[in-house]
Design a protein around this motif. Sequence first.
Motif, mmCIF file in Angstrom:
data_model
loop_
_atom_site.group_PDB
_atom_site.id
_atom_site.type_symbol
_atom_site.label_atom_id
_atom_site.label_comp_id
_atom_site.label_asym_id
_atom_site.label_seq_id
_atom_site.Cartn_x
_atom_site.Cartn_y
_atom_site.Cartn_z
ATOM 1 N N ILE A 251 -37.086 18.256 -17.804
ATOM 2 C CA ILE A 251 -35.808 17.554 -17.861
ATOM 3 C C ILE A 251 -35.521 17.069 -16.449
ATOM 4 C CG2 ILE A 251 -33.322 17.727 -18.275
ATOM 5 C CD1 ILE A 251 -33.892 19.913 -20.304
ATOM 6 N N SER A 252 -35.567 15.766 -16.240
ATOM 7 C CA SER A 252 -35.335 15.183 -14.921
ATOM 8 C C SER A 252 -33.895 15.405 -14.490
ATOM 9 C CB SER A 252 -35.646 13.684 -14.983
ATOM 10 O OG SER A 252 -35.123 13.013 -13.862
ATOM 11 N N LEU A 253 -33.696 15.543 -13.176
ATOM 12 C CA LEU A 253 -32.341 15.724 -12.655
ATOM 13 C C LEU A 253 -31.475 14.500 -12.919
ATOM 14 C CD1 LEU A 253 -32.968 17.434 -9.182
ATOM 15 C CD2 LEU A 253 -32.608 18.494 -11.424
ATOM 16 N N ARG A 254 -32.121 13.356 -13.117
ATOM 17 C CA ARG A 254 -31.356 12.129 -13.390
ATOM 18 C C ARG A 254 -31.536 11.644 -14.826
ATOM 19 N NH1 ARG A 254 -32.793 8.262 -8.446
ATOM 20 N NH2 ARG A 254 -34.342 9.817 -7.814
ATOM 21 N N GLU A 255 -31.942 12.545 -15.706
ATOM 22 C CA GLU A 255 -32.094 12.202 -17.124
ATOM 23 C C GLU A 255 -30.730 11.861 -17.709
ATOM 24 O OE1 GLU A 255 -34.599 11.170 -19.674
ATOM 25 O OE2 GLU A 255 -35.516 12.842 -18.572
ATOM 26 N N LYS A 256 -30.657 10.805 -18.504
ATOM 27 C CA LYS A 256 -29.385 10.409 -19.114
ATOM 28 C C LYS A 256 -28.862 11.534 -19.999
ATOM 29 C CE LYS A 256 -30.252 5.426 -19.092
ATOM 30 N NZ LYS A 256 -30.411 4.200 -19.915
ATOM 31 N N PRO A 257 -27.546 11.793 -19.972
ATOM 32 C CA PRO A 257 -26.973 12.899 -20.755
ATOM 33 C C PRO A 257 -27.360 12.868 -22.227
ATOM 34 C CG PRO A 257 -25.345 12.038 -19.226
ATOM 35 C CD PRO A 257 -26.533 11.129 -19.136
ATOM 36 N N GLU A 258 -27.339 11.677 -22.826
ATOM 37 C CA GLU A 258 -27.678 11.598 -24.253
ATOM 38 C C GLU A 258 -29.137 11.975 -24.502
ATOM 39 O OE1 GLU A 258 -27.548 7.251 -22.665
ATOM 40 O OE2 GLU A 258 -26.495 9.167 -22.380
ATOM 41 N N VAL B 38 -30.832 14.140 -22.572
ATOM 42 C CA VAL B 38 -30.888 15.595 -22.381
ATOM 43 C C VAL B 38 -30.481 16.300 -23.669
ATOM 44 C CG1 VAL B 38 -29.896 17.553 -21.145
ATOM 45 C CG2 VAL B 38 -30.432 15.446 -19.905
ATOM 46 N N GLU B 39 -29.411 15.829 -24.270
ATOM 47 C CA GLU B 39 -28.925 16.443 -25.515
ATOM 48 C C GLU B 39 -29.967 16.333 -26.617
ATOM 49 O OE1 GLU B 39 -24.929 16.415 -28.343
ATOM 50 O OE2 GLU B 39 -25.027 15.167 -26.534
ATOM 51 N N GLN B 40 -30.583 15.162 -26.740
ATOM 52 C CA GLN B 40 -31.615 14.971 -27.767
ATOM 53 C C GLN B 40 -32.822 15.875 -27.513
ATOM 54 O OE1 GLN B 40 -32.584 10.794 -27.706
ATOM 55 N NE2 GLN B 40 -30.529 10.159 -28.403
ATOM 56 N N MET B 41 -33.242 15.951 -26.257
ATOM 57 C CA MET B 41 -34.416 16.756 -25.919
ATOM 58 C C MET B 41 -34.177 18.230 -26.232
ATOM 59 S SD MET B 41 -35.096 14.811 -22.307
ATOM 60 C CE MET B 41 -36.516 15.670 -21.677
ATOM 61 N N LEU B 42 -33.003 18.722 -25.911
ATOM 62 C CA LEU B 42 -32.706 20.135 -26.161
ATOM 63 C C LEU B 42 -32.526 20.415 -27.650
ATOM 64 C CD1 LEU B 42 -30.323 20.821 -23.143
ATOM 65 C CD2 LEU B 42 -32.615 21.759 -23.477
ATOM 66 N N LYS B 43 -31.958 19.482 -28.367
ATOM 67 C CA LYS B 43 -31.799 19.671 -29.818
ATOM 68 C C LYS B 43 -33.143 19.715 -30.528
ATOM 69 C CE LYS B 43 -27.144 17.862 -30.674
ATOM 70 N NZ LYS B 43 -26.343 16.775 -31.303
ATOM 71 N N ARG B 44 -34.135 19.019 -29.960
ATOM 72 C CA ARG B 44 -35.463 18.967 -30.584
ATOM 73 C C ARG B 44 -36.385 20.089 -30.110
ATOM 74 N NH1 ARG B 44 -36.259 12.522 -29.482
ATOM 75 N NH2 ARG B 44 -34.810 11.754 -31.085
ATOM 76 N N MET B 45 -35.888 20.942 -29.233
ATOM 77 C CA MET B 45 -36.725 22.045 -28.745
ATOM 78 C C MET B 45 -37.229 22.908 -29.890
ATOM 79 S SD MET B 45 -35.094 23.740 -25.322
ATOM 80 C CE MET B 45 -36.358 25.022 -25.299
ATOM 81 N N PRO B 46 -38.479 23.367 -29.822
ATOM 82 C CA PRO B 46 -38.984 24.279 -30.860
ATOM 83 C C PRO B 46 -38.258 25.618 -30.787
ATOM 84 C CG PRO B 46 -40.540 24.125 -29.029
ATOM 85 C CD PRO B 46 -39.491 23.085 -28.785
ATOM 86 N N THR B 47 -38.171 26.287 -31.903
ATOM 87 C CA THR B 47 -37.503 27.588 -31.965
ATOM 88 C C THR B 47 -38.452 28.609 -32.581
ATOM 89 O OG1 THR B 47 -36.514 26.949 -34.086
ATOM 90 C CG2 THR B 47 -35.188 26.572 -32.105
ATOM 91 N N ASP B 48 -37.948 29.778 -32.896
ATOM 92 C CA ASP B 48 -38.754 30.833 -33.522
ATOM 93 C C ASP B 48 -39.333 30.301 -34.829
ATOM 94 O OD1 ASP B 48 -39.841 33.069 -34.651
ATOM 95 O OD2 ASP B 48 -37.997 34.248 -34.664
#
Length: 406
Positions: free
Chosen positions: A278-285, A287-297
């Motif tokens: 996640i880049s320090l200058r990644e657009k907020p939207e 960042v939100e999409q990337m974290l929502k798509r993170m794999p889980t258990d």
Amino acid sequence: MNQSSSSSRVLSGMRPTGRLHLGHYHGVLKNWVELQHQHECFFFIADWHALTTHYDDPSVIPESIWDMVIDWLAAGVDSEAATLFVQSLVPEHAELHLLLSMITPLGWLERVPSYKDQQEKLKEKDLATYGFLGYPLLQSADILIYRASQVPVGEDQVAHVELTREVARRFNHIYGREPDFEEKAEQARKKMGKRAAKQFTQLQRAYQEQGDPQALEDGRALLQAQQNINTEERERLLGYLEGSGRLILVEPQPLLTKASKMPGLDGQKMSKSYENTISLREKPEHVEQMLKRMPTDTNRVRRTDPGDPQKCPVWQFHLVYSDDGTKQWVEEGCRSAAIGCLDCKGPVIESVLNELNPMQQRAAEFEAQPDLVRRIITEGSERARVVAQETMREVREAMSLRGFES
């Protein structure tokens, strides 16, 4: 530069890799921001080091330097509190590297753990070059030219600092003994005044004859407090105290930093090579999409399936960002299926965005002021060069390389 001013000097650098990510922030930059208010800090862009592995395509380096400096400033590295500079703008680094290469055994370089490790990782590149073999010695020159007493490193980099200590020790042993060393040291001792000179002699005997380590520490403190002796005299007396020669180059100590616990989006270490950053200058939207798509258990196929936070990459983000109450809520909710994976990600998304927001605002301000950024680096490089030139003056004199200088 005197020994007392370098006793709290810290040096650290980064290769120019372009825009930085949260792994860089938690692994390096947060530490720099703290150190700059506790020590005299020199932080540099190691553009010559980038050439050791990217010599075939250096065209990417200038833009990478620009992006990285803006991220440093945005993260809170302060050009008023620390000296920020570009390695190649201080050519004395290269001169000291050359001179140190004359006395450094090849075996010392070949045994550096990262030498073979990097060759294995970068098999697709032709790294059978002196530049690659000698880059640990260039690192040593980077440190020694500022007489830095401390170098922030992780445990995997301690070997580089130990090499630097060995090189400094060898240099001082070979070149620190002037023909009239003891005579000059005695003259300097007398300038301290009768009381201090007597105390120095007592501490010198206690250390050299009895091996008392406290006497060595007390002797160093005594010399640092003296106002009647100059830089060279203080360094000469330090060598006299230890039973060696004049201490021209300072042996640095590793300043161990906590291992970064910042995970990537896939649970591995955050790294550009893994494409999980996640880049320090990644657009907020984004960042939100990337974290929502993170794999889980993977055991939580359905919303009603209980999970295990220890097997979920999102939990690693909670360990970095969440307070105890939130972590307890996640653990209980995940194991009982009382919360879904998106519920679990909510506090992480909020915390990451809150952390990035002020940095992104500052980055936008610096992007809009390119002349300011250039001035910060130009002035920092000029300040660094003054210190480097002073060290090189003494190095050349010790090696009888002053030539016909007046």
